[in-house]
Scaffold this active site. Structure first.
Site, PDB file in Angstrom:
ATOM      1  N   HIS A 227       9.387   8.733  -0.075  1.00 17.96           N
ATOM      2  CA  HIS A 227      10.192   7.886   0.815  1.00 17.96           C
ATOM      3  C   HIS A 227      11.187   7.043   0.042  1.00 17.96           C
ATOM      4  O   HIS A 227      12.003   6.335   0.652  1.00 17.96           O
ATOM      5  CB  HIS A 227       9.277   6.989   1.664  1.00 17.96           C
ATOM      6  CG  HIS A 227       8.673   7.692   2.851  1.00 17.96           C
ATOM      7  ND1 HIS A 227       7.693   8.649   2.719  1.00 17.96           N
ATOM      8  CD2 HIS A 227       8.918   7.602   4.173  1.00 17.96           C
ATOM      9  CE1 HIS A 227       7.349   9.116   3.911  1.00 17.96           C
ATOM     10  NE2 HIS A 227       8.078   8.492   4.812  1.00 17.96           N
ATOM     11  N   GLY A 249      11.386   9.136   8.213  1.00 17.24           N
ATOM     12  CA  GLY A 249      10.202   8.832   7.416  1.00 17.24           C
ATOM     13  C   GLY A 249       8.954   9.235   8.176  1.00 17.24           C
ATOM     14  O   GLY A 249       8.983   9.369   9.399  1.00 17.24           O
ATOM     15  N   ASP A 250       7.867   9.434   7.459  1.00 12.28           N
ATOM     16  CA  ASP A 250       6.608   9.727   8.134  1.00 12.28           C
ATOM     17  C   ASP A 250       5.989   8.385   8.556  1.00 12.28           C
ATOM     18  O   ASP A 250       6.466   7.314   8.184  1.00 12.28           O
ATOM     19  CB  ASP A 250       5.672  10.522   7.203  1.00 12.28           C
ATOM     20  CG  ASP A 250       4.614  11.266   7.983  1.00 12.28           C
ATOM     21  OD1 ASP A 250       4.040  12.234   7.458  1.00 12.28           O
ATOM     22  OD2 ASP A 250       4.370  10.892   9.158  1.00 12.28           O
ATOM     23  N   ALA A 251       4.927   8.468   9.315  1.00 14.14           N
ATOM     24  CA  ALA A 251       4.339   7.274   9.944  1.00 14.14           C
ATOM     25  C   ALA A 251       3.956   6.219   8.905  1.00 14.14           C
ATOM     26  O   ALA A 251       3.086   6.444   8.068  1.00 14.14           O
ATOM     27  CB  ALA A 251       3.105   7.699  10.734  1.00 14.14           C
ATOM     28  N   GLY A 253       5.314   5.550   6.367  1.00 17.14           N
ATOM     29  CA  GLY A 253       5.564   6.008   4.991  1.00 17.14           C
ATOM     30  C   GLY A 253       6.435   5.042   4.215  1.00 17.14           C
ATOM     31  O   GLY A 253       6.299   4.897   3.005  1.00 17.14           O
TER      32      GLY A 253
END
Ligand code: GLC
Length: 726
Positions: A227, A249-251, A253
């Protein structure tokens, strides 16, 4: 860029721009509506068309700029109609299976108001301990890339403004599947060569296929959390590959950069992530706080970077046609799996089963046989696999129901009471007693869906011990045993596989899984799948993959070398080759290889024939080498063969895999029929990466194997520098 996007950018305040770059995770309706009113860019799907339209109406009619929302959901292998898991789909070696999933799922999702799916997951992995193997397409970069392309195109159609497509999202960028020790979210660390050759390639293929978005991964790679990885998010993805879509972005992240220990707080984290190339932050309100105040000033975050990110988001919304049609048509809402969708799911499932063992042709079940069905998956409904939301339609029948329907001319008895994690003495005695009286026993065993997926790595990838006890007790009766193996990952089967007569890998096949399994058991479908991932003999072999390098101490023969086994260990009988790369306590190689599998008929492969072998310079200029092979159905049933083409660069300036998949075709042939399959090898198929970031194509000898999981033919060609020397 469109005039609309430019005009909006001109009007937007700093806070409004930052709000477009957020998708809040875990928000209730009131919070979602409040955020929509303030102008947030994206939200997760609220579970109905009416709720989506109410939310969208707030964004469009109550916010100052009226910018419509991206509405996202993880539709990974279906929303209401669940298809086989992606790993199962890869076992079909037929990208059309993945395309069908993507098309049907996209139509269902868009009808429900979803316009952005966080799929396909295209992480290559060689470690079955990692729970997320179930979401990807296995260990091979070529196979995974073809399936990535098929899913992107299936989800997105020919234009995103269609009312039956959704924006796709390649995830998780990058090398997430290389987590050390197979432990989810763990560190990844590798050479540049490995990163390029194995992990970046599926994303490059997906971007080239037109993927609308990419999701950053949780892992740190070579010390830089993804990230915050400018070199890859911007340097490679956006600059080198020209990716013009959205990086999400991932959760949480972005916030987790604090846990990675590279930033002191979330404010610094979000600045670092956006500057690195993340466009949309998934998590809490990191960019604009709950009072609507920007967390960062233009002096703390580059306005040009923010404008670029906002442009990407607005352009995606424009491509989706959301400015013209922000609302879903409530008349088209789909709240459960429809019959046509189920039919597609069943057709897909039928192509994913892999037959790995069939001693004495115990399958298909003989007409008139007395069959006992037992095991924890006999009456289970757990066939949907990981990444299934609570509203997904359940399987329409259990394997017991489906087999009873399919076995029109034989007697089926079902022994109830098995459990995935336990077996009572009474149950064991009951099944053993019944098995002794049956002609054949079908044991439906396996790993529940809950043991694969996110945060579900396993240190031991064997079947739960009570199931092994059941298998061995039934096998000891002498009645032939057919194992139906439900699983989210490759399993270690070493301690029972030689005691049973047949093994059919059934993965988690989705809403029509039981029916598809039953049809294979009775022979109405001839299984044609192949393994997309190696099945190790022991978890101690992991990571294990077919495209390994030779090492300087390879086995000196084709496999098992004659000689006395090492005293006291079940190791390789290769004492006269003691100093080879091996384990003292295991035979050489995996239990089942990548690409392995067969069916109820037999095939013969002819010799490999090459077209004109062009010179290296011609390949560089775009010419290809044609490779042809004849395949014939030499059995008595119609069936599918999966003909795979592998190459090996025999001498190269950096060590090469002993073979690399560079082509595959699944072909259906009637008994006696034959066909000639044509493959092409181009420069990209023969090039390799070096660790200094260059790609090389070198002259020299190449071995070509044609392998269908059962037999193998091979040939060689010489790639020369000049045409006349060819
Ligand atoms: C999860 C997963 C990712 C998913 C996201 C949103 O943590 O890592 O694959 O798309 O959250 O649900």
């Amino acid at each position: 860029m469109s005039a609309r996007v430019d005009a909006l950018l001109e009007r937007m305040t700093w806070e409004q721009k930052l709000l477009q770059l957020q998708i809040v995770w875990r928000a209730d309706t009131a919070i979602q509506h409040d955020l929509a009113r303030r102008g947030i860019g994206a939200q997760f799907w609220p579970p109905s068309v009416a709720a989506v339209n109410a939310l969208q109406r707030v964004a469009v009619e109550e916010s100052e700029l009226g910018i419509p929302l991206l509405v996202a959901l993880d539709v990974v292998h279906g929303q209401f109609t669940i298809f086989p898991t992606p790993l199962a789909q890869a076992a079909s070696f037929d990208p059309a299976v993945a395309a069908a999933d993507a098309r049907v799922s996209a139509a269902e999702a868009r009808a429900n108001g979803v316009n952005w799916t966080f799929s396909p997951m295209v992480d290559v992995t060689r470690d079955p301990r990692w729970g997320r193997v179930v979401e990807g397409f296995g260990e091979d970069v070529f196979l995974s890339s073809r399936f990535a392309e098929a899913k992107v195109r299936g989800y997105q159609g020919d234009r995103l403004s269609r009312r039956d497509v959704v924006a796709s999202c390649l995830k998780h960028f990058v090398a997430y599947g290389a987590a050390e020790a197979g432990r989810d979210y763990n560190t990844t660390d590798m050479s540049h060569r490995r990163l390029r050759e194995t992990y970046l390639e599926t994303f490059r293929a997906g971007v080239a296929a037109g993927a609308a978005s990419v999701m950053a991964s949780f892992n740190a790679l070579n010390g830089i959390p993804m990230h915050a990885n400018t070199g890859l998010l911007t340097g490679v993805l956006k600059d080198e590959w020209g990716f013009a879509g959205v990086v999400v972005g991932d959760a949480d992240g972005v916030a987790q950069l604090v846990d990675h220990g590279i930033v002191p707080d979330e404010k610094t984290a979000v600045a670092r992530a956006i500057e690195a190339g993340v466009d949309v932050v998934m998590g809490g309100s990191l960019l604009v706080d709950d009072d609507g105040v920007a967390v960062l000033t233009p002096g703390e975050l580059s306005p040009a970077r923010v404008d670029d990110a906002v442009r990407r988001v607005l352009t995606l919304k424009e491509r989706l046609g959301l400015f013209e049609n922000p609302y879903a048509d409530e008349r088209r809402e789909v709240r459960s799996a429809t019959a046509p969708a189920r039919a597609h799911a069943r057709a897909a499932a039928s192509r994913c089963l892999v037959l790995l063992r069939n001693e004495g042709a115990v399958l298909p079940l003989a007409r008139g046989a007395q069959v006992l069905l037992a095991g924890p998956f006999a009456r289970s409904t757990d066939h949907l696999g990981a990444w299934v939301q609570s509203f997904a339609s359940p399987v329409s029948q259990t394997l017991a129901d489906a087999l009873a329907e399919a076995m029109t001319d034989a007697a089926l008895e079902v022994a109830d009471g098995a459990d995935v994690f336990a077996v009572s003495e009474e149950h064991l005695a009951d099944v053993v007693g019944r098995a002794a009286r049956a002609d054949v026993v079908v044991l439906a065993v396996g790993e529940p869906s809950a043991l694969s997926g996110e945060a579900s790595s396993r240190a031991d990838i064997a079947l739960p011990a009570p199931q092994v006890r059941l298998i061995r007790a039934v096998a000891a009766t002498g009645t032939p045993v057919v194992i139906v193996l439900a699983t989210g990952r490759p399993l270690v089967v070493e301690d029972w596989v030689d005691e049973v007569d047949a093994v059919l890998v059934a993965w988690h096949l989705g809403v029509e899984g039981p029916a598809a399994i039953a049809e294979v058991l009775v022979g109405r479908t001839n299984p044609g799948g192949r393994l997309p991932m190696t099945f190790p003999r022991a978890v101690g072999q992991v990571p294990i993959h077919y495209d390994h390098e030779s090492t300087g101490r390879p086995p000196r023969t084709g496999g098992r070398i004659q000689g006395e086994a090492h005293p006291g260990l079940a190791g390789p009988d290769n004492t006269d080759d003691y100093y080879t790369s091996k384990y003292l306590d295991l035979p050489l190689g995996p239990r089942f290889d990548f690409g392995a599998g067969f069916g109820y008929t037999t095939f013969a492969l002819g010799d490999v024939a090459f077209g004109r072998v062009v010179a290296l310079a011609d390949l560089e200029a775009g010419a290809t080498i044609d490779v042809r092979v004849r395949v014939q159905n030499t059995g008595t049933r119609v069936g599918d063969d999966v003909v795979q083409l592998y190459v090996r660069d025999e001498i190269a300036s950096v060590t090469q895999p002993v073979r690399r998949l560079r082509g595959f075709t699944r072909v259906t042939l009637e008994p006696g029929d034959a066909t000639t399959l044509a493959f092409t090898l181009g420069a990209d198929d023969l090039r390799f990466w070096t660790d200094d970031g260059t790609q090389l194509l070198e002259p020299g000898a190449f071995t070509v194997w044609i392998d269908d999981g059962v037999s193998r033919v091979h040939a060689r060609f010489e790639l020369t520098q000049r045409e006349d020397a060819a």
